[in-house]
Structure formats: C-alpha cells, structure tokens
Design a protein around this motif. Structure first.
Motif, mmCIF file in Angstrom:
data_model
loop_
_atom_site.group_PDB
_atom_site.id
_atom_site.type_symbol
_atom_site.label_atom_id
_atom_site.label_comp_id
_atom_site.label_asym_id
_atom_site.label_seq_id
_atom_site.Cartn_x
_atom_site.Cartn_y
_atom_site.Cartn_z
ATOM 1 N N ASP A 93 0.849 -1.191 0.000
ATOM 2 C CA ASP A 93 0.000 0.000 0.000
ATOM 3 C C ASP A 93 0.888 1.246 0.000
ATOM 4 O O ASP A 93 1.778 1.399 0.842
ATOM 5 C CB ASP A 93 -0.908 -0.004 1.231
ATOM 6 N N ALA A 94 0.644 2.141 -0.945
ATOM 7 C CA ALA A 94 1.480 3.341 -1.088
ATOM 8 C C ALA A 94 1.450 4.226 0.146
ATOM 9 O O ALA A 94 2.398 4.987 0.397
ATOM 10 C CB ALA A 94 1.025 4.139 -2.309
ATOM 11 N N ALA A 95 0.382 4.141 0.934
ATOM 12 C CA ALA A 95 0.293 4.976 2.136
ATOM 13 C C ALA A 95 1.383 4.637 3.136
ATOM 14 O O ALA A 95 1.816 5.495 3.914
ATOM 15 C CB ALA A 95 -1.084 4.820 2.779
ATOM 16 N N LEU A 96 1.856 3.390 3.120
ATOM 17 C CA LEU A 96 2.858 2.981 4.110
ATOM 18 C C LEU A 96 4.198 3.674 3.894
ATOM 19 O O LEU A 96 4.948 3.905 4.849
ATOM 20 C CB LEU A 96 3.029 1.463 4.084
ATOM 21 N N ASP A 97 4.513 4.015 2.658
ATOM 22 C CA ASP A 97 5.744 4.774 2.408
ATOM 23 C C ASP A 97 5.664 6.142 3.077
ATOM 24 O O ASP A 97 6.653 6.630 3.647
ATOM 25 C CB ASP A 97 5.975 4.935 0.906
ATOM 26 N N VAL A 98 4.499 6.753 3.010
ATOM 27 C CA VAL A 98 4.297 8.060 3.651
ATOM 28 C C VAL A 98 4.371 7.907 5.165
ATOM 29 O O VAL A 98 4.999 8.711 5.857
ATOM 30 C CB VAL A 98 2.941 8.668 3.228
ATOM 31 N N VAL A 99 3.742 6.867 5.680
ATOM 32 C CA VAL A 99 3.771 6.612 7.128
ATOM 33 C C VAL A 99 5.212 6.470 7.617
ATOM 34 O O VAL A 99 5.611 7.080 8.625
ATOM 35 C CB VAL A 99 2.963 5.344 7.470
#
Length: 397
Positions: A93-99
């Motif tokens: 999930d791309a959101a995990l890179d931001v997290v």
C-alpha cells in the motif's frame, strides 16, 4: 385539477417549512448546550501527571489527499505518553511509504505498522481489531486516515475516559475542502448538516452512537460488546460501536474538540456516491430518524412553496416561503458551521449551504432507491445494517 395539485403542493411546502423551522430551533438549543458542555470539559482538564497513556489506531488505504499532513498532525500532539499504530490491508500500500517517512522524523514517538489483510467484510474494523490486540495501552483512540488534528487533540478528547462510567468518547468534525466545488458541497454538509443533526440528537436523547473520524474507547468497554468482532460486517461501525456500548450501560460523551475531515471529491459522481453511501447507512442504522430527516431540509420546501404559490397567483406568499427557507439555512450555517465547528468556508461562501441543502434532500430521497455504491476499492451492497461484497471495481474510495 391543476389548482388542486398546486394547493396540495403548497400544503406540503408549508409543512416542510414549519418542520425545518422547528429543527432550526432545536439546533439553536443544541448549540447553546454544546458550548456550555465545552466550557465544563475545558475547565476539568487534568494536568500531565493524571493523563493516561493511550494508543492511537490509524488504518490507512492509498494516497489520500493531504495524507502526509494528516499523519504528521498525530506526531505533533501535546500529550505526555502515547503510541501510534498504523495498519494497511496490503504490504505494498502506497500509504505505508508516507507513514514510514513521517515516522522517521519523529523517533521519540513510538509507532508501529501492521499489515492485516481483509478477512472481514469491513476491512477497517478488522484493522482496528488487529491494532487493538497489539496496542500497549488500555485507552484506544481510533481515527481515520483523512483526519487532521491540532496539537491539543489527545489532551482534550481523552480525559472523559478517566470516568469508569464513560465507555466511549467521540467528537464533531468540520469538512476541509481539498478538491474544489463538489468537494466543498460535501465539506459544508459535514460542518453544518451533519453537526446540526448530532447536536439535536444529543439534545433530545443523548449520545448513543459514535462518529467515525474519531472514537475513544477503553478495552473493558470494548470487551463488553464482544470487541471489534461484533462489528465486523457493519458498514456504519461508528454508529454501531457507540450504540452497543450505550446499551451495555456505559455513557457516550460528545467531546468539545473539533477536528478536520479532509474531503477530496473532484467530480459530481464521486461526491454523489459518497453522499449516497452515508445516507443509506443512516437509513438502516436509524430508520425512523432518517425518515424524519426528510422534513428538516428547508430549500426544497421553499422552492415548492414558491412555485405552487406563484401558480395560484400568490407571488408574495411564494416569495415569503422561499425567503424564509433561505434565511433558515443561512442562520443554521452561521450558528452551527461557524459558532460550533469554526468552518471558514461558511464565512467565505455561505451561499453554498442552501445549495447543499437542496442536494441533501435529493440524496435523502435517493437513499430509498435500490442503488449500489462504491466503498474503498470494492462495490458493496447493504443487507439491513450489514455489508456484503458484490463485485470488484477499480473505483477509488
């Protein structure tokens, strides 16, 4: 025959105008009560030594608008002891890179990432379930990924949980427009229409439900309803958790703290699907209340009154009905949207709310039709208050 139809329409318009005026009166009383409750809550805030440690549970799903800013706001809390747990359905999930990027900038704040999969009909509830199992603390703060908070968020929403009779705390939110006109219609509806409904419900029967962008629970009150497993196929899990906890004998408290709910609906279709989903979940969660909410709108009845009265030759009466509807919505927008949630959009473009009121009535009507809606990356259908997967789709949440 035409005259009889116009007369009937004018009676309907008059009833709707009166009912929306009564609702406005109740909303005004609800605003007064809420502001009084806020002052009491602020006066009783404990010092750092008496603030309990908490676990913040935050599911993420894709690159939502303002995701980095939303996540970072939780790392900037003026709170002595807390951890943040993140959960995603898939490891890529791309959101995990931001997290991970944001987490690395705040090494003094404990944070963890879980990859949960989607074994339950409602994957968000399963994420909360897994994070609650891993949480180090008894108090759990659940929050959506499209939520932005200020540094006082935890300090103001957690203290009511120190009372063992309180089983859940939830809070109001203002819509934050991140995508233009259609997004703005949804945002102002959150700030005014949704808030007014919550204030009136709190006034008439007390809080017996939660609001999804933020709920705060203790593990004991959560266990009393069977944990998150009891909510696994509810689409309106926020309503259900508050309702079940209230039935278990605990109090549900409406916090005075207001948060931002970021809205990113760039097209009419996207906006309509989201609005319809919310309306359908409310229809099944609170059927009587939802049916009655058809009488709280003002602009549709003002327009009906104007057209019917004009058709009967009473232009002055028609203008009076339409004018009363406009004043009604502008007053509600100011008192609720500005005096309660401090939505600056209400000050910049107050005319948006009468337009939103007309749209809201159309959504309410459509909620009684058998229409499908999109949620996350799948297409679901409602079965009462429950959800079931219907077919996959490439649409975004």
């Amino acid at each position: 025959m035409i005259g009889l139809i116009l007369y009937f329409v004018s009676v309907v318009a008059l009833i709707g105008t009166l009912s929306s005026t009564v609702f406005l009166g109740l909303a005004i009383v609800g605003v007064v009560r809420f502001r009084s409750d806020v002052q009491k809550q602020l006066r009783s805030l404990p010092d750092d030594a008496h603030l309990p440690p908490v676990s913040v549970l935050k599911p993420v799903h894709g690159l939502e608008a303002q995701l980095k800013e939303n996540i970072e706001s939780f790392f900037c809390q003026d709170y002595p002891d807390y951890e943040i747990l993140f959960a995603a359905d898939q490891a890529d999930d791309a959101a995990l890179d931001v997290v991970r990027e944001v987490s690395e900038r705040y090494p003094h704040i404990r944070s963890r990432v879980l990859v949960t999969g989607t074994p339950w009909p409602n994957p968000v509830v399963y994420s909360f379930h897994r994070m609650a199992e891993a949480a180090a603390h008894e108090i759990l703060v659940t929050t959506d990924s499209d939520v932005e908070v200020d540094p006082k968020y935890l300090r103001e929403i957690v203290p009511p949980m120190l009372d063992p009779q309180v089983g859940l705390v939830t809070c109001l939110y203002r819509g934050k427009n991140a995508a233009g006109f259609f997004s703005g219609l949804t945002a102002i509806g959150m700030s005014v229409e949704m808030t007014a409904g919550v204030l009136v419900a709190n006034l008439l029967e007390g809080m017996k439900f939660g609001l999804g962008p933020t709920t705060v629970v203790r593990k004991d009150s959560l266990a009393s309803i069977g944990g998150y497993a009891a909510l696994q196929d509810y689409i309106a899990y926020d309503f259900a958790i508050g309702n079940l906890i209230a039935k278990a004998g605990y109090r549900v408290v409406l916090s005075g703290h207001i948060i931002n709910h970021v809205v990113n609906q760039k097209s009419f279709r996207h906006m309509w699907q989201n609005q319809l989903r919310w309306a359908q979940t409310t229809r099944y969660s609170r059927p009587k209340g939802h049916f009655g909410s058809g009488l709280i709108f003002a602009i549709p009845y003002g327009l009906l009154g104007f057209l019917a009265a004009a058709g009967l030759g009473h232009w002055g009466i028609g203008a009076l009905l339409l004018g009363a509807a406009m004043v009604n919505r502008l007053v509600e927008a100011w008192l609720v949207g500005w005096m309660v949630v401090r939505d600056t959009q209400v000050r910049r473009a107050p005319w948006l709310y009468p337009l939103r009121d007309l749209l809201g009535f159309a959504v309410w009507f459509a909620s009684y039709l058998k229409l499908r809606y999109v949620w996350r990356d799948s297409r679901f259908e409602l079965r009462g208050t429950r959800i079931a997967l219907r077919q996959t789709s490439s649409d975004n949440r």
